[in-house]
Design a protein around this motif. Structure first.
Motif, PDB file in Angstrom:
ATOM      1  N   GLY A 253       2.938  -2.598  -2.623  1.00  0.00           N
ATOM      2  CA  GLY A 253       1.948  -1.722  -2.007  1.00  0.00           C
ATOM      3  C   GLY A 253       1.792  -1.976  -0.517  1.00  0.00           C
ATOM      4  N   ALA A 254       1.801  -3.239  -0.119  1.00  0.00           N
ATOM      5  CA  ALA A 254       1.676  -3.571   1.298  1.00  0.00           C
ATOM      6  C   ALA A 254       2.851  -3.021   2.096  1.00  0.00           C
ATOM      7  CB  ALA A 254       1.572  -5.082   1.476  1.00  0.00           C
ATOM      8  N   ALA A 255       4.038  -3.019   1.493  1.00  0.00           N
ATOM      9  CA  ALA A 255       5.213  -2.461   2.177  1.00  0.00           C
ATOM     10  C   ALA A 255       5.045  -0.957   2.388  1.00  0.00           C
ATOM     11  CB  ALA A 255       6.475  -2.757   1.384  1.00  0.00           C
ATOM     12  N   TYR A 293      -0.558 -13.873  -1.441  1.00  0.00           N
ATOM     13  CA  TYR A 293       0.231 -14.211  -0.257  1.00  0.00           C
ATOM     14  C   TYR A 293      -0.434 -13.725   1.040  1.00  0.00           C
ATOM     15  CZ  TYR A 293       3.917 -15.356  -3.598  1.00  0.00           C
ATOM     16  OH  TYR A 293       4.638 -15.911  -4.641  1.00  0.00           O
ATOM     17  N   GLY A 294      -1.751 -13.620   1.036  1.00  0.00           N
ATOM     18  CA  GLY A 294      -2.460 -13.210   2.236  1.00  0.00           C
ATOM     19  C   GLY A 294      -2.306 -11.744   2.595  1.00  0.00           C
ATOM     20  N   LEU A 295      -1.900 -10.902   1.652  1.00  0.00           N
ATOM     21  CA  LEU A 295      -1.636  -9.498   1.951  1.00  0.00           C
ATOM     22  C   LEU A 295      -2.882  -8.617   1.898  1.00  0.00           C
ATOM     23  CD1 LEU A 295       1.740  -9.126   0.045  1.00  0.00           C
ATOM     24  CD2 LEU A 295       1.414  -9.000   2.512  1.00  0.00           C
ATOM     25  N   GLU A 296      -3.946  -9.092   1.280  1.00  0.00           N
ATOM     26  CA  GLU A 296      -5.204  -8.339   1.202  1.00  0.00           C
ATOM     27  C   GLU A 296      -4.988  -6.932   0.633  1.00  0.00           C
ATOM     28  OE1 GLU A 296      -8.046  -9.718   1.942  1.00  0.00           O
ATOM     29  OE2 GLU A 296      -7.506 -11.448   3.171  1.00  0.00           O
ATOM     30  N   GLY A 298      -5.055  -3.766  -2.018  1.00  0.00           N
ATOM     31  CA  GLY A 298      -5.907  -3.201  -3.054  1.00  0.00           C
ATOM     32  C   GLY A 298      -6.471  -1.875  -2.592  1.00  0.00           C
ATOM     33  N   PRO A 299      -7.372  -1.271  -3.368  1.00  0.00           N
ATOM     34  CA  PRO A 299      -7.925   0.041  -3.004  1.00  0.00           C
ATOM     35  C   PRO A 299      -8.544   0.080  -1.610  1.00  0.00           C
ATOM     36  CG  PRO A 299      -8.480  -0.505  -5.275  1.00  0.00           C
ATOM     37  CD  PRO A 299      -7.845  -1.730  -4.696  1.00  0.00           C
ATOM     38  N   SER A 300      -9.248  -0.971  -1.213  1.00  0.00           N
ATOM     39  CA  SER A 300      -9.886  -0.967   0.110  1.00  0.00           C
ATOM     40  C   SER A 300      -8.853  -0.929   1.224  1.00  0.00           C
ATOM     41  CB  SER A 300     -10.782  -2.196   0.271  1.00  0.00           C
ATOM     42  OG  SER A 300     -11.886  -2.152  -0.606  1.00  0.00           O
ATOM     43  N   ASN A 301      -7.778  -1.679   1.076  1.00  0.00           N
ATOM     44  CA  ASN A 301      -6.756  -1.709   2.119  1.00  0.00           C
ATOM     45  C   ASN A 301      -6.048  -0.364   2.230  1.00  0.00           C
ATOM     46  OD1 ASN A 301      -5.468  -2.954   4.220  1.00  0.00           O
ATOM     47  ND2 ASN A 301      -4.314  -4.388   2.972  1.00  0.00           N
ATOM     48  N   VAL A 302      -5.921   0.348   1.115  1.00  0.00           N
ATOM     49  CA  VAL A 302      -5.338   1.694   1.169  1.00  0.00           C
ATOM     50  C   VAL A 302      -6.228   2.609   2.005  1.00  0.00           C
ATOM     51  CG1 VAL A 302      -4.692   3.724  -0.188  1.00  0.00           C
ATOM     52  CG2 VAL A 302      -4.134   1.428  -1.036  1.00  0.00           C
ATOM     53  N   ILE A 303      -7.537   2.553   1.776  1.00  0.00           N
ATOM     54  CA  ILE A 303      -8.475   3.370   2.548  1.00  0.00           C
ATOM     55  C   ILE A 303      -8.358   3.058   4.035  1.00  0.00           C
ATOM     56  CG2 ILE A 303     -10.925   3.795   2.999  1.00  0.00           C
ATOM     57  CD1 ILE A 303     -11.386   3.125  -0.011  1.00  0.00           C
ATOM     58  N   MET A 304      -8.332   1.779   4.365  1.00  0.00           N
ATOM     59  CA  MET A 304      -8.283   1.392   5.773  1.00  0.00           C
ATOM     60  C   MET A 304      -6.993   1.853   6.435  1.00  0.00           C
ATOM     61  SD  MET A 304     -10.193  -2.326   5.783  1.00  0.00           S
ATOM     62  CE  MET A 304      -9.314  -3.047   4.393  1.00  0.00           C
ATOM     63  N   HIS A 305      -5.894   1.831   5.694  1.00  0.00           N
ATOM     64  CA  HIS A 305      -4.623   2.263   6.272  1.00  0.00           C
ATOM     65  C   HIS A 305      -4.535   3.776   6.416  1.00  0.00           C
ATOM     66  CE1 HIS A 305      -3.131  -1.856   5.925  1.00  0.00           C
ATOM     67  NE2 HIS A 305      -2.073  -1.465   6.622  1.00  0.00           N
ATOM     68  N   GLU A 306      -5.155   4.534   5.527  1.00  0.00           N
ATOM     69  CA  GLU A 306      -5.095   5.986   5.712  1.00  0.00           C
ATOM     70  C   GLU A 306      -5.916   6.395   6.932  1.00  0.00           C
ATOM     71  OE1 GLU A 306      -6.741   8.450   2.540  1.00  0.00           O
ATOM     72  OE2 GLU A 306      -7.855   6.728   1.777  1.00  0.00           O
ATOM     73  N   VAL A 307      -7.003   5.696   7.200  1.00  0.00           N
ATOM     74  CA  VAL A 307      -7.756   5.942   8.427  1.00  0.00           C
ATOM     75  C   VAL A 307      -6.911   5.560   9.638  1.00  0.00           C
ATOM     76  CG1 VAL A 307      -9.762   5.198   9.786  1.00  0.00           C
ATOM     77  CG2 VAL A 307     -10.010   5.682   7.336  1.00  0.00           C
ATOM     78  N   ALA A 308      -6.265   4.396   9.567  1.00  0.00           N
ATOM     79  CA  ALA A 308      -5.444   3.929  10.687  1.00  0.00           C
ATOM     80  C   ALA A 308      -4.288   4.885  10.961  1.00  0.00           C
ATOM     81  CB  ALA A 308      -4.905   2.529  10.391  1.00  0.00           C
ATOM     82  N   ALA A 309      -3.666   5.404   9.906  1.00  0.00           N
ATOM     83  CA  ALA A 309      -2.543   6.336  10.088  1.00  0.00           C
ATOM     84  C   ALA A 309      -3.004   7.591  10.827  1.00  0.00           C
ATOM     85  CB  ALA A 309      -1.938   6.703   8.745  1.00  0.00           C
ATOM     86  N   SER A 329     -14.813  -2.132  -0.590  1.00  0.00           N
ATOM     87  CA  SER A 329     -15.419  -3.203  -1.359  1.00  0.00           C
ATOM     88  C   SER A 329     -16.226  -4.108  -0.436  1.00  0.00           C
ATOM     89  CB  SER A 329     -14.330  -4.019  -2.061  1.00  0.00           C
ATOM     90  OG  SER A 329     -14.843  -5.254  -2.517  1.00  0.00           O
ATOM     91  N   PRO A 330     -17.379  -4.595  -0.874  1.00  0.00           N
ATOM     92  CA  PRO A 330     -18.154  -5.536  -0.051  1.00  0.00           C
ATOM     93  C   PRO A 330     -17.438  -6.870   0.158  1.00  0.00           C
ATOM     94  CG  PRO A 330     -19.130  -5.298  -2.250  1.00  0.00           C
ATOM     95  CD  PRO A 330     -18.072  -4.252  -2.133  1.00  0.00           C
ATOM     96  N   ALA A 331     -16.374  -7.093  -0.603  1.00  0.00           N
ATOM     97  CA  ALA A 331     -15.645  -8.353  -0.488  1.00  0.00           C
ATOM     98  C   ALA A 331     -14.486  -8.287   0.510  1.00  0.00           C
ATOM     99  CB  ALA A 331     -15.109  -8.759  -1.863  1.00  0.00           C
ATOM    100  N   VAL A 332     -14.344  -7.170   1.248  1.00  0.00           N
ATOM    101  CA  VAL A 332     -13.258  -7.051   2.221  1.00  0.00           C
ATOM    102  C   VAL A 332     -13.356  -8.178   3.246  1.00  0.00           C
ATOM    103  CG1 VAL A 332     -12.348  -5.635   4.110  1.00  0.00           C
ATOM    104  CG2 VAL A 332     -12.987  -4.559   1.951  1.00  0.00           C
ATOM    105  N   ALA A 333     -12.230  -8.808   3.543  1.00  0.00           N
ATOM    106  CA  ALA A 333     -12.210  -9.923   4.485  1.00  0.00           C
ATOM    107  C   ALA A 333     -12.641  -9.460   5.875  1.00  0.00           C
ATOM    108  CB  ALA A 333     -10.804 -10.524   4.553  1.00  0.00           C
TER     109      ALA A 333
END
Length: 406
Positions: A253-255, A293-296, A298-309, A329-333
């Motif tokens: 997913g991170a790729a 492996y420090g990739l963070e 999950g669903p939250s990271n997908v949301i953040m990347h679609e905004v970034a794109a 998620s409230p647990a986002v780093a």
């Protein structure tokens, strides 16, 4: 190399002005630069005059076209000697020495127990997730020396594990170097990450290292090679989601998420959001935010990347729409949340809402202050807000002062 830079805030110039100076030194007109990037002459003119903020895509493309280092355009690293904020740079010489001593352990000093090293690496990783780079930078030189002694004094499965820990610790150096803009240090650290990952005999750690390597292609606007590398990672991990482990889903997913940013930088909208949807499906199968492996991923990271794109393509409206119709998620780093707010602030700026842009930057500062203060896109956004606001609110003036902007 800019490691010895002592430029204070008063010497700092906007990216647009730096682009204009570099272009003129090479005898190019705005049209000639635009043709080579490629982009419109209007965009180059607006950025150079300070009427439009430079995106990361434009900055890297101009640096590649003019054959100069990225830091010559961003002005990184941002130094303000004598201030408390400048303390973050003090760890850099020690980190460099630790990286150069990778094969020269102090054999007269016994290494700490493996249990202690595991705990120390976990603590270092936690500092990285919290974007607490001053504390991380103070911790890493000694930890790298201890891990180096340990790997050279061990063998078998224990040695493999220690090399994995060493690779993770080296990754902390890449995070600091990237944040501060020490690009040569980042390249050196990436080499060490790859070496230790390979020695760990862990295929997923090696794949994660290749994912990390792709950031170097982003920084040089070499989008075709970066996409090839990320596609290779996915093929090697496997693309049958039902058969992948949770860690494999994170790498896969991170790729896709990184590929989305590559495609967005190349202005390929359809491909960018296709990658987002593939990542969303992997996150759905994974079921929750994770940190393999420090990739963070999950669903939250997908949301953040679609905004970034969307932001990478100057589409503020799309960025805002996607951010407002989803929840993190409230647990986002903090390191990920800070970066998300930095992107979203640019989205609000492109959308024409300057107040929301500033509010979002203030949220980034609360989430990850050290990251926010050293991010070139924060400075571009604040400069644009300052230029646009005739009556600057006190919060904007205070934020600009905190950044060290003249």
């Amino acid at each position: 190399m800019r490691d010895g830079s002592t430029n204070g805030p008063a010497a700092e110039e906007a990216v647009g002005r730096r682009i204009a100076q570099a272009r003129k030194l090479r005898g190019l007109t705005q049209q000639q630069l635009a043709d080579r990037v490629p982009c419109s002459k209007s965009l180059i003119a607006q950025v150079e005059r300070g009427h439009k903020p430079a995106t990361q895509a434009l900055i890297t493309a101009v640096a590649r076209t003019l054959r100069i280092e990225l830091g010559e355009l961003t002005g990184q690293p941002y130094r303000d000697p004598g201030t408390r904020e400048d303390r973050i740079h003090e760890c850099v010489p020690q980190l460099r020495r630790a990286l150069l001593s990778w094969d020269l352990p102090d054999e007269d000093v016994p290494p700490p127990p493996t249990e202690q090293l595991r705990a120390d690496v976990r603590r270092a990783s936690a500092l990285g997730r919290q974007a607490r780079y001053i504390q991380l930078g103070e911790m890493l030189p000694g930890l790298l020396e201890e891990l180096t002694r340990a790997v050279h004094a061990s063998e078998g499965a224990r040695r493999d594990e220690l090399f994995g820990l060493l690779s993770e610790a080296y990754t902390g150096v890449t995070a600091i170097a990237y944040t501060l803009g020490y690009f040569d240090l980042r390249g050196l650290a990436m080499d060490r990450v790859a070496w230790a990952a390979q020695a760990s005999q862990d295929p997923l750690r090696v794949a994660r290292t290749q994912w990390q390597r792709s950031t170097l292609f982003l920084a040089t606007a070499t989008y075709d090679k970066g996409l090839i590398l990320l596609d290779r990672i996915r093929r090697e991990v496997g693309e049958d989601l039902g058969r992948l482990t949770a860690a494999e889903l994170s790498v896969y997913g991170a790729a896709h998420l990184r590929s989305a940013i590559f495609a967005a930088r190349a202005a390929d909208r359809q491909t960018a959001f296709d990658h987002i949807e593939h990542a969303r499906e992997a996150a759905r199968v994974l079921g929750q935010d994770a940190n393999h492996y420090g990739l963070e991923f999950g669903p939250s990271n997908v949301i953040m990347h679609e905004v970034a794109a969307a932001v990478e393509m100057y589409d503020g409206g799309e960025a805002i729409r996607r951010a407002q119709h989803t929840a993190l998620s409230p647990a986002v780093a903090p390191v990920r949340l800070g970066h998300h707010y930095i992107d979203l602030a640019r989205g609000w700026l492109y959308h024409g809402n300057r107040q929301k842009a500033l509010e979002t930057l203030l949220a980034a500062r609360r989430a990850a202050p050290q990251q926010t203060r050293n991010h070139p896109m924060v400075r571009e956004t604040v400069r644009m807000l300052v230029n646009l606001e005739r009556r600057r609110p006190r919060s904007l003036s205070g934020f600009a002062s905190w950044l060290g902007l003249p």
